[in-house]
Design an enzyme around this catalytic site. Sequence first.
Site, PDB file in Angstrom:
ATOM      1  N   ARG A 110       0.884  -1.181   0.000  1.00 44.43           N
ATOM      2  CA  ARG A 110       0.000   0.000   0.000  1.00 44.43           C
ATOM      3  C   ARG A 110       0.911   1.218   0.000  1.00 44.43           C
ATOM      4  O   ARG A 110       1.621   1.484   0.986  1.00 44.43           O
ATOM      5  CB  ARG A 110      -0.898  -0.024   1.240  1.00 44.43           C
ATOM      6  CG  ARG A 110      -1.881   1.140   1.360  1.00 44.43           C
ATOM      7  CD  ARG A 110      -2.723   0.948   2.610  1.00 44.43           C
ATOM      8  NE  ARG A 110      -3.545   2.102   2.911  1.00 44.43           N
ATOM      9  CZ  ARG A 110      -4.799   2.292   2.495  1.00 44.43           C
ATOM     10  NH1 ARG A 110      -5.361   1.382   1.727  1.00 44.43           N
ATOM     11  NH2 ARG A 110      -5.479   3.361   2.832  1.00 44.43           N
ATOM     12  N   HIS A 137      -7.017   1.253  -6.990  1.00 44.07           N
ATOM     13  CA  HIS A 137      -7.364   0.584  -5.735  1.00 44.07           C
ATOM     14  C   HIS A 137      -8.186  -0.659  -6.092  1.00 44.07           C
ATOM     15  O   HIS A 137      -9.382  -0.748  -5.789  1.00 44.07           O
ATOM     16  CB  HIS A 137      -8.163   1.528  -4.837  1.00 44.07           C
ATOM     17  CG  HIS A 137      -8.206   1.114  -3.399  1.00 44.07           C
ATOM     18  ND1 HIS A 137      -7.688  -0.086  -2.940  1.00 44.07           N
ATOM     19  CD2 HIS A 137      -8.726   1.740  -2.290  1.00 44.07           C
ATOM     20  CE1 HIS A 137      -7.869  -0.178  -1.638  1.00 44.07           C
ATOM     21  NE2 HIS A 137      -8.493   0.914  -1.222  1.00 44.07           N
ATOM     22  N   GLN A 140     -10.394  -2.691  -3.414  1.00 42.14           N
ATOM     23  CA  GLN A 140     -11.650  -2.049  -3.045  1.00 42.14           C
ATOM     24  C   GLN A 140     -12.717  -2.339  -4.089  1.00 42.14           C
ATOM     25  O   GLN A 140     -13.872  -2.626  -3.764  1.00 42.14           O
ATOM     26  CB  GLN A 140     -11.452  -0.541  -2.913  1.00 42.14           C
ATOM     27  CG  GLN A 140     -12.718   0.232  -2.575  1.00 42.14           C
ATOM     28  CD  GLN A 140     -13.294  -0.159  -1.234  1.00 42.14           C
ATOM     29  OE1 GLN A 140     -12.599  -0.102  -0.230  1.00 42.14           O
ATOM     30  NE2 GLN A 140     -14.556  -0.546  -1.210  1.00 42.14           N
ATOM     31  N   ASP A 232     -16.719   9.137  -2.466  1.00 41.86           N
ATOM     32  CA  ASP A 232     -15.480   9.006  -1.701  1.00 41.86           C
ATOM     33  C   ASP A 232     -15.108  10.393  -1.205  1.00 41.86           C
ATOM     34  O   ASP A 232     -15.677  11.402  -1.637  1.00 41.86           O
ATOM     35  CB  ASP A 232     -14.380   8.416  -2.597  1.00 41.86           C
ATOM     36  CG  ASP A 232     -13.109   8.052  -1.827  1.00 41.86           C
ATOM     37  OD1 ASP A 232     -13.151   8.020  -0.583  1.00 41.86           O
ATOM     38  OD2 ASP A 232     -12.083   7.798  -2.478  1.00 41.86           O
ATOM     39  N   CYS A 273     -16.249   3.852   0.195  1.00 45.08           N
ATOM     40  CA  CYS A 273     -15.107   2.985   0.493  1.00 45.08           C
ATOM     41  C   CYS A 273     -14.555   3.194   1.900  1.00 45.08           C
ATOM     42  O   CYS A 273     -13.845   2.318   2.412  1.00 45.08           O
ATOM     43  CB  CYS A 273     -14.006   3.177  -0.540  1.00 45.08           C
ATOM     44  SG  CYS A 273     -13.417   4.881  -0.652  1.00 45.08           S
ATOM     45  N   ARG A 301     -14.462  -6.551   1.958  1.00 41.36           N
ATOM     46  CA  ARG A 301     -13.025  -6.487   1.676  1.00 41.36           C
ATOM     47  C   ARG A 301     -12.362  -7.797   2.111  1.00 41.36           C
ATOM     48  O   ARG A 301     -11.494  -8.341   1.415  1.00 41.36           O
ATOM     49  CB  ARG A 301     -12.373  -5.306   2.415  1.00 41.36           C
ATOM     50  CG  ARG A 301     -12.708  -3.922   1.873  1.00 41.36           C
ATOM     51  CD  ARG A 301     -12.027  -3.649   0.544  1.00 41.36           C
ATOM     52  NE  ARG A 301     -10.585  -3.766   0.608  1.00 41.36           N
ATOM     53  CZ  ARG A 301      -9.740  -2.801   0.984  1.00 41.36           C
ATOM     54  NH1 ARG A 301     -10.224  -1.612   1.344  1.00 41.36           N
ATOM     55  NH2 ARG A 301      -8.435  -2.975   0.978  1.00 41.36           N
TER      56      ARG A 301
END
Length: 316
Positions: A110, A137, A140, A232, A273, A301
Amino acid sequence: MMSDTKTATFGKDMLSLLEWNKAELIDMIKLAVAMKTNPSHYSHMLSGKILGMIFDKPSTRTRVSFEAGILQLGGQAIVMSSKELQIGRGEPIKDTAHVMSEYIDAIMIRTFSHQKVEELAAHASIPIINGLTDLHHPCQALADLMTIYEWKDQFNGVKLAYIGDGNNVCHSLLLAGAMVGLDISLAMPKGYEVAEEILFEAKKLAEQTGSQIFITEDPQLAVTDADFIYTDVWTSMGQEEENAKRLADFGEKYQVNAQLTEFAKPDYHFLHCLPAHREEEVTTEIIDGEHSVIYQQAGNRLHAQKALLAAILESK
């Protein structure tokens, strides 16, 4: 048992969704649902496997879901901050990639630069998973697809509206939706559009699947008859100095609130998210309301990433 499609994904990277195809994604989503329904059946699937996790950015969902996921599959995790590694003191990524490939079975990283993840994958002999970069991402998006699938049992004919910044989450969501046949509408102000290269790839995928992609500056047009509304934060990690300008540029027009959601289908679902900034990109009334499925989405997730780990690490 894993299907032939999933066996064929053994050793594969997940840098972005572009390395995968529609059949592989749908197969993975179905496996994730099965793992969620009957977790004990898969509890020894990755026995003896070790996942290394490198973090350049703070994390809640990515860290906990990946660590819990590999443990629930019978494997183990090693969690590392880049500051704890020699890579944080200037060791070439090439050297780190080669050395870690001698020790562990996969790396989840990450970080900020997508180029860093690509370089790591170029030199590693083990699968590399992008846990988040400034460009993509993908993990996600897997959870997003799973959540949509749980509610609709299909993707064709389902409309998802994304309101907000054309960021990494939006990029992966756009690619994922186009790949599986979702209809996607995006609403964002000028200057915050998705990257041209991402839109180009998404449109190519949409031509194959029949996905409809619609882009506008008008959130009301975007959410009209939407089955899902997604947003988001307007200011992502590393953009804190732009916060005041971003708040002004997005403003109330791009906030997901009761007035905006009136244009969606009556039974729409709200996605985010997380983490969220309540009363900025979304009102508390909406994110904590009856249409919100954000905790199911966050929980997925775990299951989607377990399916990903199984796809790239489980061999016959």
